[in-house]
Scaffold this active site. Structure first.
Site, PDB file in Angstrom:
ATOM      1  N   ASP A   1       0.863  -1.176   0.000  1.00  7.71           N
ATOM      2  CA  ASP A   1       0.000   0.000   0.000  1.00  7.71           C
ATOM      3  C   ASP A   1       0.904   1.231   0.000  1.00  7.71           C
ATOM      4  O   ASP A   1       2.107   1.153   0.222  1.00  7.71           O
ATOM      5  CB  ASP A   1      -0.902  -0.020   1.232  1.00  7.71           C
ATOM      6  CG  ASP A   1      -2.053   0.974   1.135  1.00  7.71           C
ATOM      7  OD1 ASP A   1      -2.177   1.633   0.083  1.00  7.71           O
ATOM      8  OD2 ASP A   1      -2.809   1.089   2.106  1.00  7.71           O
TER       9      ASP A   1
ATOM     10  N   ASP B   1      -9.192  -6.273   3.839  1.00 10.97           N
ATOM     11  CA  ASP B   1      -7.927  -6.796   3.306  1.00 10.97           C
ATOM     12  C   ASP B   1      -7.665  -8.230   3.743  1.00 10.97           C
ATOM     13  O   ASP B   1      -6.744  -8.874   3.229  1.00 10.97           O
ATOM     14  CB  ASP B   1      -6.754  -5.925   3.779  1.00 10.97           C
ATOM     15  CG  ASP B   1      -6.738  -4.562   3.104  1.00 10.97           C
ATOM     16  OD1 ASP B   1      -7.198  -4.466   1.953  1.00 10.97           O
ATOM     17  OD2 ASP B   1      -6.273  -3.599   3.732  1.00 10.97           O
TER      18      ASP B   1
END
Length: 892
Positions: A344, A626
């Site tokens: 990320d 996630d």
């Protein structure tokens, strides 16, 4: 409200079924105030009397049971049998006692190694301390979950792990995953108003949250009812006696030890047959049996699995000290073979905080906020403080609002808010995409608007220019301002527009009053890039690992960060979530450097596509959604600072500071742990092969000598060489050069055919100098066989111990890499010291077949013992990468 906290003076303060009572009645019985929480002093008293909120540690045998386990190992039983034969058949009671002493010493060393591993893993478990948000004494705070007591008021949100059994007070759209306890795969809706039935199962108690379960949606306020072993999870834990499951590497080493044992026993049987035929008679047969048993025991690296556990445990503890908490040991093995790291942006490459960096008044490009004239800065600061719900001390609120307050300065916030008190407000929402506040001013009212540029600019009649003067806004001017906002966003900024309007008195319709405002400026806020981000990207790419960014953020922001950190070149190959929906994944997912605006399902699909291509994927994540991608990845890396409990539970590893540099260090440490284990295997296997080869070579080259090595000599060298030096190698420091090699193959074996051939060559080298020293002493110096045998044994011990220094040298080593670790120096020095002791101690000569060595023999022992280490070290320092193979080299 204070009545409840005064009514409970003594236990009981827990309720087995608090959902049978209404929430306020359960709070009264638990002696707490649902709004103010427990008094801190009362909480401390309950903790002292009831104990911590934790489950008992995993079961572990005491030292007597562990010692017994060592003594009933097959090799130990074989030696005990040999001692019995020595005492009863040969009448050699002193020799039998010596054999049993060596068995006991080996068992004690194994106990020490096992204890070291256990202590390291216990320390690791203590690092992963869950926390809980509580209200105590009317003040919110965060405490360790183990310090919770019945009556504590706990605040929870989606992604949190439930820290104890709780009775709900309030809940908003709350759902919990209770599969851990009930086996129900779907999340369960919760309702604090529901009253349970006395015979209800766990899955049918909607007013309760149970320890260990996970919140998948919503938020809640609840009261702790049960803690520790009294919880539903504790009841299950009391009935479990689970043992740790070995990792794939440990299973492979177990199979390797078994195979080496089978080969060694076959060789020992052959040695027994040959020796028995040569020596003849009952006594010769018994001595041949003892030699065969000793050879079988000495040739098997039975401590390999234990030393590996020590190396794993110490390495994982070292990783934790550097910010990477490993939750599942197989992740350590996988780190060394990771080929793709999907990261990320926020927090990993950036600092996870917004800072106001630029502003753009009308008719000019954006500029650093430090260059703004006072005519723009003063009204901008005023708007930033007033149209804002955040607080800077303590920091609380939206990151955008906190960045605006930081720009204004802490000393201006309270004076401005006191001088211009808020009269009314329209909060930000997804439809309006702006926030509006109204404030009392001397002689009138001030309206401030903050929001998305396209919404705020459309409301404004004029704007401040670069000098602070007002200029009208027509359609062309508005389009120019929006184009500026797009350029700022493409450069990686989050863009807001701020406007104001003055009134003689408070307007009646706040939304209507927004029209006709004056635009103050467009402001750009960025999450600053971490100073070490670019070097971390370069370090990971140099290690042969492909980096891709997978983010839910704006494509322009992601592309700008990728360029600045070196993750991509000037032309960024970028896919968005819309591209994935319309076109699917690209044919080569690694040809795309940045995936922006992706949803969790697309993350999961990307991981699966990469794995289908044979990649070993590490994926970072922090949110509840996630979790599927983290579980599916070969290594799920959860963010420790901003990550949810759900993400941490799904991950194999937790990065405590969310930093890419820490992930790069974890890769290095993972490679280092595997490399240390390989050193241990090299050292033990090559050394043990040398012992077998010395016995075989002596039997066939010098039949007149009889037994090449006495049973106690074989056991002695096994004791000296297979213990402390192996542990010291397993704890070797990690060297940065490991990041210069490509990832090892996921299917790479510790002992493939080429490696076995290399280790056999090293064993031959050690055996060769040992047998050569015997031949020199016997045939050139004309020493007796017993004296020559003792010299050969001394050379074998010295060469095997010194080989440890060569085994630890990495391929293409530098001078710094050749400096040994202090523990290895001590271990080898201790072994050499013990060898000198039995050589100099007359009482030991009869046991070990020792003879007095003169200066000439000691000089030969030293030179011959050093030669194998020097040759192997030279070969290692000149060799290519230790794990270089054709496929890995192609990825460089």
């Amino acid at each position: 409200m204070k009545r409840a906290t005064r009514t409970i003076e003594l236990p009981p303060v827990s309720i087995a079924r608090p959902d049978l009572l209404p929430a306020d009645e359960a709070a009264r019985v638990l002696g707490t105030d649902p709004e103010r929480g427990l008094d801190p002093a009362l909480a401390a008293d309950r903790l002292a009397r009831l104990g911590p909120n934790e489950l008992p540690p995993p079961p572990r045998d005491g030292w007597p049971a562990r010692l017994l386990r060592q003594l009933i190992e097959p090799m130990a039983l074989l030696l005990i049998g040999a001692a019995a034969v020595s005492a009863l058949a040969l009448g050699d009671r002193v020799g039998a006692v010596a054999i049993l002493a060596i068995v006991a010493l080996n068992a004690m060393i194994a106990l020490f190694q096992e204890g070291t591993a256990g202590r390291a893993l216990d320390a690791l478990r203590r690092l992963e301390t869950p926390r809980a948000r509580v209200v105590r004494g009317n003040a919110p705070g965060v405490i360790q979950a183990r310090d919770l007591v019945p009556g504590d008021v706990v605040l929870l949100a989606a992604g949190d792990r439930v820290p104890a059994d709780l009775r709900l007070i309030e809940a908003a759209a709350l759902e919990a995953d209770e599969s851990l306890l009930t086996g129900e795969s779907l999340p369960v809706a919760k309702d604090p108003a529901a009253i349970g039935k006395p015979d209800a199962a766990l899955a049918e108690r909607p007013a309760m949250l149970f320890a260990g379960t996970l919140l998948t949606r919503g938020s809640a306020r609840a009261i702790v009812a049960l803690t520790g072993t009294d919880t539903a999870l504790g009841a299950i834990a009391r009935g479990l006696r689970a043992r740790p499951v070995p990792t794939p590497l440990q299973r492979e080493l177990g199979r390797l030890t078994a195979r080496l044992g089978a080969i060694s026993i076959a060789i020992a049987a052959a040695v027994f047959a040959v020796s028995a035929l040569r020596m003849g008679g009952a006594e010769g047969l018994e001595r041949a049996f003892l030699v065969a048993v000793a050879l079988a025991v000495a040739a098997v690296p039975e401590g390999l699995a234990t030393v590996t556990t020590v190396a794993l445990a110490l390495g994982v503890r070292r990783m934790a000290a550097r910010g990477s908490i490993v939750r599942r040991l197989p992740a350590v093995e996988t780190l060394g073979s990771t080929t793709v790291l999907a990261i990320d942006k926020t927090g990993t490459l950036t600092e996870n905080r917004l800072a106001l960096e630029s502003a753009a008044p009308a008719r000019c490009a954006s500029r650093p906020v430090a260059d703004l004239p006072e005519a723009i800065r003063v009204p901008l600061v005023e708007a930033a403080v007033l149209c804002n719900d955040a607080t800077i001390t303590p920091p609380a609120g939206d990151p955008l609002d906190l960045a605006l307050l930081a720009f204004a300065g802490a000393d201006r916030i309270d004076p401005l808010r006191e001088a211009r008190p808020r009269l009314a407000a329209l909060p930000f929402d997804a439809v309006r995409k702006r926030m509006t506040t109204l404030h009392r001013m001397p002689g009138g009212a001030l309206l401030v608007v903050k929001g998305a540029p396209e919404r705020v600019v459309a409301l404004c009649a004029d704007a401040l220019d670069a000098t602070g003067g007002r200029v009208p806004l027509d359609d062309d001017a508005r389009r120019a301002l929006l184009a500026t906002a797009d350029r700022m966003a493409t450069g990686g900024a989050r863009v807001l527009a701020l406007a104001r309007r003055d009134f003689p008195g408070p307007p009646e319709d706040l939304e209507a009053a927004e029209r006709g405002s004056t635009l103050l400026a467009l402001v750009g806020m960025r999450d600053p890039i971490r100073p070490e981000a670019a070097s971390s990207v370069a370090r990971i790419r140099a290690a042969g690992i492909r980096l891709i960014m997978v983010s839910g953020d704006h494509p322009g922001t992601c592309a700008a960060i990728a360029r600045e950190t070196g993750l991509a070149g000037p032309e960024v190959a970028l896919f968005t979530g819309d591209d994935l929906r319309l076109r699917g994944l690209p044919p080569d997912p690694l040809a795309v450097a940045v995936y922006a605006r992706v949803d969790p399902g697309q993350k999961l699909a990307l991981v699966e596509a990469l794995q289908a291509r044979g990649e070993v994927v590490a994926m970072t994540g922090d949110g509840v959604n996630d979790a599927p991608a983290l579980r599916r990845a070969n290594i799920g890396v959860a963010m420790g600072r901003r990550g949810s409990d759900v993400a941490r539970e799904a991950g194999d590893m937790i990065v405590t500071d969310d930093n890419l540099a820490t992930i790069a260090t974890a890769v290095l440490e993972g490679r280092g742990i595997y490399d240390n284990i390989r050193k241990v295997v090299d050292y033990l296997v090559a050394g043990n092969l040398s012992e077998i080869l010395v016995v075989l070579g002596g039997l066939f080259l010098f039949p007149e000598m009889g037994v090449p090595l006495l049973p106690l000599q074989l056991l002695w060298i096994n004791l000296l060489t297979d213990g402390l030096p192996a542990v010291a190698l397993g704890a070797d420091a990690v060297h940065e050069g490991l990041m210069d090699h490509p990832p090892r193959r996921a299917d790479e074996r510790l002992l493939g055919a080429r490696r076995v051939a290399r280790l056999l060559g090293r064993g031959l080298l050690i055996a060769g100098v040992s047998i050569g020293s015997l031949a020199l002493a016997r045939f050139l110096w004309h020493e007796p066989w017993a004296h020559a045998r003792w010299l050969m044994f001394t050379v074998l011990v010295t060469a095997h111990l010194l080989y440890a220094f060569a085994a630890r040298i990495p391929a293409r080593a530098t001078l710094r890499d050749m400096v040994p670790n202090a523990w290895l120096v001590l271990a080898v020095g201790f072994g050499l010291g013990l060898q000198l002791l039995i050589a100099a101690w007359p009482a030991a000569h009869g046991l070990f077949g020792a003879t007095a060595l003169g200066p000439r023999e000691w000089g030969l022992a030293l030179v011959a013992g050093v030669i194998p280490a020097l040759i192997i070290a030279a070969e290692r320092s000149a060799a290519g990468p230790a794990r270089g193979d054709a496929r890995a080299a192609a990825t460089r």
